[in-house]
Design a protein around this motif. Structure first.
Motif, PDB file in Angstrom:
ATOM      1  N   GLY A   1      67.490  20.445 -20.642  1.00  0.00           N
ATOM      2  CA  GLY A   1      67.860  21.094 -21.884  1.00  0.00           C
ATOM      3  C   GLY A   1      69.306  20.872 -22.287  1.00  0.00           C
ATOM      4  N   ARG A   2      69.895  19.790 -21.773  1.00  0.00           N
ATOM      5  CA  ARG A   2      71.255  19.477 -22.192  1.00  0.00           C
ATOM      6  C   ARG A   2      71.225  18.283 -23.140  1.00  0.00           C
ATOM      7  NH1 ARG A   2      75.727  21.775 -19.947  1.00  0.00           N
ATOM      8  NH2 ARG A   2      75.184  23.260 -18.344  1.00  0.00           N
ATOM      9  N   VAL A   3      72.167  18.286 -24.058  1.00  0.00           N
ATOM     10  CA  VAL A   3      72.226  17.200 -25.029  1.00  0.00           C
ATOM     11  C   VAL A   3      72.687  15.922 -24.323  1.00  0.00           C
ATOM     12  CG1 VAL A   3      73.434  16.354 -27.072  1.00  0.00           C
ATOM     13  CG2 VAL A   3      72.649  18.723 -26.982  1.00  0.00           C
ATOM     14  N   VAL A   4      71.910  14.869 -24.480  1.00  0.00           N
ATOM     15  CA  VAL A   4      72.276  13.566 -23.922  1.00  0.00           C
ATOM     16  C   VAL A   4      73.067  12.782 -24.954  1.00  0.00           C
ATOM     17  CG1 VAL A   4      71.384  11.397 -23.032  1.00  0.00           C
ATOM     18  CG2 VAL A   4      70.248  13.541 -22.452  1.00  0.00           C
TER      19      VAL A   4
ATOM     20  N   ASN B   1      79.268  18.184 -36.516  1.00  0.00           N
ATOM     21  CA  ASN B   1      79.188  19.638 -36.402  1.00  0.00           C
ATOM     22  C   ASN B   1      79.599  20.133 -35.028  1.00  0.00           C
ATOM     23  OD1 ASN B   1      78.313  20.551 -38.994  1.00  0.00           O
ATOM     24  ND2 ASN B   1      76.391  19.500 -38.597  1.00  0.00           N
ATOM     25  N   GLY B   2      80.115  19.248 -34.209  1.00  0.00           N
ATOM     26  CA  GLY B   2      80.618  19.678 -32.915  1.00  0.00           C
ATOM     27  C   GLY B   2      79.635  19.552 -31.778  1.00  0.00           C
ATOM     28  N   VAL B   3      78.452  18.965 -32.038  1.00  0.00           N
ATOM     29  CA  VAL B   3      77.478  18.794 -30.967  1.00  0.00           C
ATOM     30  C   VAL B   3      77.866  17.546 -30.182  1.00  0.00           C
ATOM     31  CG1 VAL B   3      75.053  18.481 -30.408  1.00  0.00           C
ATOM     32  CG2 VAL B   3      75.705  19.832 -32.398  1.00  0.00           C
ATOM     33  N   ALA B   4      78.111  17.725 -28.889  1.00  0.00           N
ATOM     34  CA  ALA B   4      78.496  16.588 -28.067  1.00  0.00           C
ATOM     35  C   ALA B   4      77.556  16.495 -26.882  1.00  0.00           C
ATOM     36  CB  ALA B   4      79.939  16.743 -27.591  1.00  0.00           C
ATOM     37  N   SER B   5      77.563  15.369 -26.201  1.00  0.00           N
ATOM     38  CA  SER B   5      76.674  15.241 -25.058  1.00  0.00           C
ATOM     39  C   SER B   5      77.158  16.185 -23.958  1.00  0.00           C
ATOM     40  CB  SER B   5      76.621  13.800 -24.577  1.00  0.00           C
ATOM     41  OG  SER B   5      77.909  13.378 -24.233  1.00  0.00           O
ATOM     42  N   GLY B   6      76.191  16.759 -23.226  1.00  0.00           N
ATOM     43  CA  GLY B   6      76.509  17.714 -22.173  1.00  0.00           C
ATOM     44  C   GLY B   6      76.406  19.151 -22.629  1.00  0.00           C
ATOM     45  N   VAL B   7      76.363  19.364 -23.941  1.00  0.00           N
ATOM     46  CA  VAL B   7      76.272  20.732 -24.473  1.00  0.00           C
ATOM     47  C   VAL B   7      74.849  21.249 -24.253  1.00  0.00           C
ATOM     48  CG1 VAL B   7      76.271  22.011 -26.652  1.00  0.00           C
ATOM     49  CG2 VAL B   7      78.070  20.345 -26.181  1.00  0.00           C
ATOM     50  N   PRO B   8      74.663  22.499 -23.841  1.00  0.00           N
ATOM     51  CA  PRO B   8      73.303  23.031 -23.733  1.00  0.00           C
ATOM     52  C   PRO B   8      72.653  23.106 -25.110  1.00  0.00           C
ATOM     53  CG  PRO B   8      74.895  24.466 -22.636  1.00  0.00           C
ATOM     54  CD  PRO B   8      75.679  23.467 -23.399  1.00  0.00           C
ATOM     55  N   LEU B   9      71.319  23.006 -25.103  1.00  0.00           N
ATOM     56  CA  LEU B   9      70.605  22.919 -26.372  1.00  0.00           C
ATOM     57  C   LEU B   9      70.839  24.143 -27.260  1.00  0.00           C
ATOM     58  CD1 LEU B   9      68.673  21.520 -28.245  1.00  0.00           C
ATOM     59  CD2 LEU B   9      66.773  22.485 -26.951  1.00  0.00           C
TER      60      LEU B   9
ATOM     61  N   LEU C   1      72.139  24.176 -31.071  1.00  0.00           N
ATOM     62  CA  LEU C   1      71.419  24.743 -32.211  1.00  0.00           C
ATOM     63  C   LEU C   1      72.283  25.766 -32.939  1.00  0.00           C
ATOM     64  CD1 LEU C   1      67.852  25.084 -30.702  1.00  0.00           C
ATOM     65  CD2 LEU C   1      68.501  23.718 -32.686  1.00  0.00           C
ATOM     66  N   ALA C   2      73.133  26.454 -32.209  1.00  0.00           N
ATOM     67  CA  ALA C   2      74.028  27.414 -32.851  1.00  0.00           C
ATOM     68  C   ALA C   2      75.064  26.689 -33.697  1.00  0.00           C
ATOM     69  CB  ALA C   2      74.717  28.262 -31.784  1.00  0.00           C
ATOM     70  N   LEU C   3      75.514  25.549 -33.206  1.00  0.00           N
ATOM     71  CA  LEU C   3      76.519  24.786 -33.953  1.00  0.00           C
ATOM     72  C   LEU C   3      75.920  24.148 -35.200  1.00  0.00           C
ATOM     73  CD1 LEU C   3      78.295  23.005 -30.982  1.00  0.00           C
ATOM     74  CD2 LEU C   3      79.402  24.531 -32.615  1.00  0.00           C
ATOM     75  N   CYS C   4      74.656  23.758 -35.106  1.00  0.00           N
ATOM     76  CA  CYS C   4      74.062  22.947 -36.165  1.00  0.00           C
ATOM     77  C   CYS C   4      72.612  23.385 -36.323  1.00  0.00           C
ATOM     78  CB  CYS C   4      74.165  21.479 -35.743  1.00  0.00           C
ATOM     79  SG  CYS C   4      73.630  20.340 -36.998  1.00  0.00           S
ATOM     80  N   PRO C   5      72.358  24.388 -37.172  1.00  0.00           N
ATOM     81  CA  PRO C   5      71.038  25.016 -37.216  1.00  0.00           C
ATOM     82  C   PRO C   5      69.906  24.059 -37.609  1.00  0.00           C
ATOM     83  CG  PRO C   5      72.672  26.326 -38.402  1.00  0.00           C
ATOM     84  CD  PRO C   5      73.322  25.024 -38.072  1.00  0.00           C
ATOM     85  N   GLY C   6      70.155  23.079 -38.438  1.00  0.00           N
ATOM     86  CA  GLY C   6      69.073  22.201 -38.896  1.00  0.00           C
ATOM     87  C   GLY C   6      68.795  21.037 -37.966  1.00  0.00           C
ATOM     88  N   LEU C   7      69.226  21.149 -36.729  1.00  0.00           N
ATOM     89  CA  LEU C   7      69.179  20.023 -35.810  1.00  0.00           C
ATOM     90  C   LEU C   7      67.736  19.581 -35.502  1.00  0.00           C
ATOM     91  CD1 LEU C   7      71.501  18.618 -34.313  1.00  0.00           C
ATOM     92  CD2 LEU C   7      71.051  20.118 -32.383  1.00  0.00           C
ATOM     93  N   VAL C   8      67.509  18.270 -35.519  1.00  0.00           N
ATOM     94  CA  VAL C   8      66.234  17.723 -35.050  1.00  0.00           C
ATOM     95  C   VAL C   8      66.398  17.445 -33.561  1.00  0.00           C
ATOM     96  CG1 VAL C   8      64.585  15.829 -35.263  1.00  0.00           C
ATOM     97  CG2 VAL C   8      65.817  16.640 -37.286  1.00  0.00           C
TER      98      VAL C   8
END
Lengths: 207, 545
Positions: free
Chosen positions: B88-91, B100-108, B112-119
């Motif tokens: 469940g970590r972002v690869v 939007n600040g989503v980087a690899s290693g961030v928990p899912l 999702l909190a950083l970027c609500p419309g995330l696919v």
């Protein structure tokens, strides 16, 4: 002449008969009488439209000597026939000295496909001459064909119903084959620098 | 990447990281056993010799965006999407997500909190692996020695290819351009050892290192993270205050080994060419099969065309590597709840160029009715004939030959195979059988007697048309005037399609010349029999045109 007329005549967009020779390469038609009629002395390596009332009024005889001469060229290239109204009859072309292995027969279903196939044939650069039978074609489609023909220096001839003469066209040359008192008669409808006269097609037969 | 942990072979040991006497590069079944202290081979090639022909030179092609690309139709999409692993970590995050600040290693859930419309898409390592294998086969177009460096890099030994491609920079330009055709983003680097090339590629250092002597300096400037060593190792290094690899190189070897295990030191030795690092060459399968998942369900022809363009580019490399061409492409468009749509593109002549396949597929798409949106595309092709320089024979071997064949293919792709033909005369008296359709460009295989000029019409009707003849004289657009005839044609008694006709040339009042015939009495009639009282039946068979 008054001032406004002079202004009009000096406008470069206005074309005046007898002033300019065509600036496109031509292919001699093989009929001396016809070459005398055509601007520049032959078929333009551009878009030509031929309005034909009845298929078989001599429209193929106009191009037979050209096909025969191109058949003897070493340079390869198709003679593309896009959706002709009848079947080009192989023995007749063989008898006329046309190389049958260079005939490319294309059957398209509607005018859109015919125009597409004609443009593809021109753009491929692999055709020596493109003959195409199309009823409806708007100015944009014709301009595309004209540009493709100019780019590849390939003559493209569209055979069309006479109603098409009503609409303007970017074609380099427009002809019509009409019934006359002595059989079909070829008339120049739009051209640059050619003599404005008609030619009886019967004079071209049997060559 | 995880070689250090799994490294089966003993590492070099030495008093410090000062240069050891020689290299032991070259083929070998195993990684070279450790050069014992003081027993290092003295006969090894000198490193400063101006690269002799045998010195390898490695081009590493890193594919940093592979996890995203395999789940997005082979290229980046414009939406915010992330690939997550099983924990469940972002690869990997797409560019809009990264903004939007989503980087690899961030928990899912943080992503999702950083970027609500995330696919959110799960990582598909099998697809990454097979894509990497297909790209390895594709890279065979540039060198015969391609090695896969999992999870996301290829190593190409290019010393032997420099001459063919006109030098290192022209080669790299061509590799980049070809990679762009496949739709993948890549970073390339060049170094005399595979590991150095890999590290440089990861660091984005594009300037080529051609001399082994320059390796230590260039490697030294890199940060330890490019090595892919385990996190514990990297943490230890940070604790030691090590920022660059050159700091590692200054440490005493035995102390370095004691703190970090033998793996990292062995890696450094391999990167610097002090320890052999043999690589196994990738062997491509005999048949090409590639597939791509679409970024989303789509019926859009541009999306389909783009996904297939990437596969066609892969195929071109695959074929170039083998010097083969193909005659047929099998394409499958997969739907969610529908059997796959299968297309076959037949080529009139062997081909290998992706641009040509693109054009054919685009033409074929025009007349394609999709039963449902497409979720993935697949392409299969069997390499056939060896490449011949020109498709000689068909109509000479001029420059238009290929263009002529391609025109036929393009027209057939859209209009159907049967819509594009050539003509061939046959030796036969019955006019309707004196010809046949043929492959365009085919020469008549028998010599056929040519009829007298002007005796046959240029147009033939598909079947003779009966003409009204109220008073025994034929009419067509008015009364016909006979010009010449008759020519008698009697033939075909042997196959039951006997004809016995008199042909005439006649002219209509409008001036058109027609080819008409009259059945001879007692013969088989092509149409409904005429009543005897009406006189002979006339048929129109051709137009002189």
């Amino acid at each position: 002449m008054n001032e406004s007329l002079h202004t009009l005549l000096d406008d470069p967009r206005l074309w005046r008969a007898g002033r300019h020779q065509p600036h496109w390469p031509v292919l001699a038609s093989g009929h001396p009488e016809l070459d005398a009629l055509l601007p520049g002395g032959g078929w333009p390596a551009r878009l030509t439209e031929v309005a034909v009332t009845h298929w078989g009024s001599g429209e193929l005889a106009l191009f037979m000597p050209l096909l025969q001469r191109l058949s003897q060229d070493q340079a390869a290239g198709w003679f593309a026939w896009i959706t002709p109204p009848y079947l080009p009859y192989a023995p007749a072309f063989a008898a006329a000295g046309v190389d049958l292995s260079r005939m490319l027969l294309v059957r398209a279903r509607d005018d859109t496909e015919i125009l597409w196939a004609t443009e593809q044939a021109l753009q491929s650069g692999s055709c020596r001459v493109v003959l195409s039978w199309v009823a409806r074609a708007d100015g944009r489609a014709l301009r595309r064909l004209q540009l493709a023909a100019e780019h590849r220096q390939t003559p493209v001839i569209l055979f069309r119903p006479p109603a098409m003469l009503a609409a303007p066209s970017p074609a380099a040359l427009r002809l019509s084959l009409d019934s006359g008192p002595e059989g079909p008669c070829l008339q120049l409808r739009k051209h640059r620098g050619g003599a404005a006269r008609a030619l009886s097609v019967t004079a071209l037969h049997g060559r | 990447m995880k070689r250090s942990a799994a490294s089966p072979c003993p590492a070099a040991a030495g008093p410090s990281v000062s240069p050891t006497p020689g290299t032991r590069q070259g083929p070998g079944p195993q990684r070279t056993p450790r050069p014992e202290q003081g027993q290092a081979p003295e006969h090894a090639p000198r490193r400063d010799a101006a690269h002799p022909p045998g010195t390898p030179l490695w081009l590493c092609l890193g594919l940093p965006r592979l996890p995203l690309e395999v789940r997005s139709g082979g290229g980046e999409t414009g939406d915010a999407r992330v690939i997550v692993d099983r924990s469940g970590r972002v690869v990997q995050a797409s560019a809009p997500a990264a903004e939007n600040g989503v980087a690899s290693g961030v928990p899912l859930n943080a992503a999702l909190a950083l970027c609500p419309g995330l696919v959110v898409l799960e990582r598909d390592e099998a697809a990454e692996r097979s894509t990497l294998e297909r790209l390895a086969a594709w890279a065979g177009a540039f060198t015969s020695m391609v090695s896969i460096e999992a999870p996301a890099a290829l190593l190409l030994e290019v010393r032997g290819s420099l001459r063919l491609f006109g030098g290192m920079e022209p080669l790299r330009r061509q590799v980049r351009a070809a990679l762009q055709g496949t739709g993948h983003a890549g970073r390339d680097a060049v170094a005399p050892t595979p590991l150095a090339a890999l590290w440089l590629a990861r660091a984005g250092e594009t300037e080529a290192v051609l001399e082994p002597a320059a390796l230590a300096g260039r490697i030294g400037r890199l940060r330890p993270v490019v090595t892919g060593w385990p996190d514990t190792t990297l943490t230890t290094l940070r604790g030691l205050g090590i920022e660059r690899l050159e700091d590692c190189l200054r440490l005493p070897r035995d102390g370095f080994t004691r703190r970090l295990g033998r793996g990292p030191l062995a890696d450094l030795d391999r990167a610097l060419g002090r320890l052999a690092d043999p690589r196994s060459a990738f062997r491509a399968p005999p048949r090409y099969r590639g597939s791509r998942e679409m970024a989303m369900e789509t019926s859009h022809t541009t999306h389909l065309a783009r996904a297939l363009q990437g596969l066609f580019a892969e195929l071109e490399g695959f074929l170039r590597a083998r010097q083969r061409a193909i005659r047929r492409l099998d394409i499958e468009l997969m739907h969610l709840r529908h059997p796959a749509t299968r297309l076959t593109l037949e080529l009139a002549a062997p081909e290998l160029e992706a641009a040509h396949f693109d054009a054919l597929f685009a033409a074929r798409l025009e007349r394609l009715a999709l039963p449902a949106p497409v979720i993935s595309v697949a392409l299969e092709a069997e390499p056939g004939e060896s490449l011949v320089p020109a498709n000689a024979g068909l109509f000479g071997s001029g420059p238009d030959t290929t263009a002529g064949i391609r025109l036929v293919e393009r027209l057939r792709a859209r209009l159907g195979r049967e819509a594009v033909n050539g003509l061939c005369p046959l030796d036969e008296h019955r006019p309707e059988r004196a010809w046949r359709v043929a492959e365009p460009g085919a020469q008549a295989y028998q010599s056929v007697p040519v009829p007298a000029a002007g005796s046959r019409p240029a147009w033939l009707l598909e079947s003779p048309r009966r003409l009204p003849s109220p008073d025994g004289r034929p009419r067509c657009d008015g009364m016909l005037r006979i010009e010449s005839g008759p020519e008698r044609v009697e033939s075909g008694w042997w196959d039951g399609r006997e004809v016995a006709r008199d042909y005439w040339i006649a002219r209509t009042p409008a001036g058109a010349r027609l080819w008409i015939f009259r059945e001879l009495p007692g013969s088989f009639s092509p149409g409904p029999a005429a009543s005897p009282s009406a006189g002979p039946t006339w048929y129109l068979h051709g137009i002189f045109g």
